[in-house]
Design a protein around this motif. Structure first.
Motif, PDB file in Angstrom:
ATOM      1  N   ARG A 114       0.827  -1.206   0.000  1.00 16.53           N
ATOM      2  CA  ARG A 114       0.000   0.000   0.000  1.00 16.53           C
ATOM      3  C   ARG A 114       0.869   1.267   0.000  1.00 16.53           C
ATOM      4  N   CYS A 115       1.953   1.272   0.740  1.00 13.53           N
ATOM      5  CA  CYS A 115       2.854   2.429   0.737  1.00 13.53           C
ATOM      6  C   CYS A 115       3.493   2.642  -0.626  1.00 13.53           C
ATOM      7  N   LEU A 116       3.869   1.569  -1.294  1.00 10.50           N
ATOM      8  CA  LEU A 116       4.469   1.692  -2.616  1.00 10.50           C
ATOM      9  C   LEU A 116       3.475   2.294  -3.612  1.00 10.50           C
ATOM     10  N   TYR A 117       2.228   1.823  -3.573  1.00 11.76           N
ATOM     11  CA  TYR A 117       1.216   2.385  -4.458  1.00 11.76           C
ATOM     12  C   TYR A 117       0.956   3.859  -4.139  1.00 11.76           C
ATOM     13  N   PHE A 118       0.980   4.194  -2.852  1.00 15.13           N
ATOM     14  CA  PHE A 118       0.754   5.590  -2.456  1.00 15.13           C
ATOM     15  C   PHE A 118       1.868   6.493  -2.983  1.00 15.13           C
ATOM     16  N   PHE A 119       3.114   6.072  -2.871  1.00 17.59           N
ATOM     17  CA  PHE A 119       4.230   6.886  -3.375  1.00 17.59           C
ATOM     18  C   PHE A 119       4.205   6.998  -4.890  1.00 17.59           C
ATOM     19  N   VAL A 120       3.810   5.893  -5.568  1.00 13.98           N
ATOM     20  CA  VAL A 120       3.702   5.964  -7.026  1.00 13.98           C
ATOM     21  C   VAL A 120       2.606   6.940  -7.431  1.00 13.98           C
ATOM     22  N   LEU A 121       1.465   6.882  -6.726  1.00 16.87           N
ATOM     23  CA  LEU A 121       0.375   7.818  -7.016  1.00 16.87           C
ATOM     24  C   LEU A 121       0.778   9.261  -6.720  1.00 16.87           C
ATOM     25  N   LEU A 122       1.512   9.493  -5.611  1.00 14.23           N
ATOM     26  CA  LEU A 122       1.979  10.843  -5.281  1.00 14.23           C
ATOM     27  C   LEU A 122       2.955  11.366  -6.329  1.00 14.23           C
ATOM     28  N   LEU A 123       3.852  10.517  -6.798  1.00 12.06           N
ATOM     29  CA  LEU A 123       4.785  10.918  -7.843  1.00 12.06           C
ATOM     30  C   LEU A 123       4.058  11.263  -9.134  1.00 12.06           C
ATOM     31  N   LEU A 124       3.006  10.503  -9.459  1.00 10.62           N
ATOM     32  CA  LEU A 124       2.246  10.775 -10.665  1.00 10.62           C
ATOM     33  C   LEU A 124       1.507  12.123 -10.555  1.00 10.62           C
ATOM     34  N   VAL A 125       0.920  12.370  -9.383  1.00 12.25           N
ATOM     35  CA  VAL A 125       0.225  13.646  -9.177  1.00 12.25           C
ATOM     36  C   VAL A 125       1.210  14.823  -9.254  1.00 12.25           C
TER      37      VAL A 125
END
Length: 298
Positions: free
Chosen positions: A34-45
């Motif tokens: 879940r943390c990895l997906y959150f960081f990927v989503l934050l980087l995309l935003v």
């Protein structure tokens, strides 16, 4: 190791082991995933926001292939359109406006233009302030736009005015602290020329003579006290059809009773020893001796 020993060793390793067998999952699971997906989503935003900000800045600043906003980069240099503000010093070789518009330099305090040599030393300065316009240089010149003739020049030694006419329109005229050298002084057409010293003397000197003439009018010399005409080596020459000396004192002498009733119209001009002139009634002979008493109280 012999071949038989190698075969026996490999057969023992391939035998299935049923006791104490455990399975370990491969990959990221749980909160790490879940943390990895959150960081990927934050980087995309963040990337999307940065891209949007970049596009907005390019749109607002009007970036093009030729320049930015009112700033255009051409082959001859940089071109600015509209009002430009510089907060720091500007170093350029040449500044000029468009052919159909003037060049305006504006400042809240003053506008200063400096010129320096190759060593960085100040050689000339022009300051336009609220109270005065100051120019500091070795020589200041104003030239005509047509032929480049020098109209005004000033340096430490002299000030030269090259215009055809110097006109002073002030009510008090021009004030000079020292001597003025000029070959000709004249007034404007239909105007009088007046040389005046309000509190001191007015002296006109020339080694080869002073000539005052009035071609179409009178010449008058008036003073409150004495009027002296002096020639050290030459003579005083009065050349006119009529010479009049007014308000000369008249002497008198005793005459016969028959002549006392007639009006005296002819007088004799007499001179005292001190040079004073007076009139004496004309007679048959000279009457200056008879009326010379006027010389005693002169």
């Amino acid at each position: 190791m012999t071949r038989e020993q190698y075969i026996l060793a490999t057969q023992q390793n391939n035998l299935p082991r049923t006791e104490n067998a455990q399975l370990y999952p491969v990959g990221i699971y749980g909160w790490r995933k879940r943390c990895l997906y959150f960081f990927v989503l934050l980087l995309l935003v963040t990337m999307i926001v940065n891209l949007a900000m970049t596009i907005w800045i390019l749109k607002v600043m009007n970036f093009t292939v030729d320049g930015m906003g009112n700033l255009r980069v051409t082959k001859k240099g940089i071109r600015l359109e509209g009002i430009s503000e510089f907060l720091l010093p500007l170093y350029v070789k040449e500044i000029h406006s468009r052919k159909d518009s003037p060049l305006v330099l504006q400042s809240d305090r003053n506008v200063t233009v400096n010129a320096r040599n190759h060593m960085g030393q100040l050689t000339g300065q022009l300051t336009v302030g609220a109270e005065a316009v100051e120019a500091q240089c070795k020589r200041f010149e104003v030239r005509a736009s047509e032929d480049g003739r020098v109209l005004f020049s000033a340096d430490e030694d002299e000030i030269t005015i090259g215009a055809e006419k110097l006109k002073v329109t002030g009510t008090e005229g021009a004030v000079f602290g020292h001597s003025v050298e000029t070959p000709h002084i004249r007034a404007e057409p239909s105007q009088d020329l007046r040389l005046e010293s309000p509190t001191r003397s007015l002296i006109m000197e020339a080694p080869r003579g002073v000539q005052v003439s009035a071609a179409a009018g009178d010449f008058k010399a008036a003073c409150r006290k004495e009027l002296h005409l002096q020639s050290t080596e030459g003579e005083i020459f009065l050349n006119a059809d009529t010479i009049r000396l007014g308000n000369l004192p008249s002497g008198s002498f005793s005459s016969s009773p028959s002549s006392s009733n007639t009006r005296q119209t002819v007088y004799e001009l007499c001179v005292c020893p001190n040079g004073k002139l007076y009139l004496s009634p004309a007679g048959v002979g000279s009457t200056c001796q008879s009326s010379s008493s006027i010389c005693l109280w002169s």
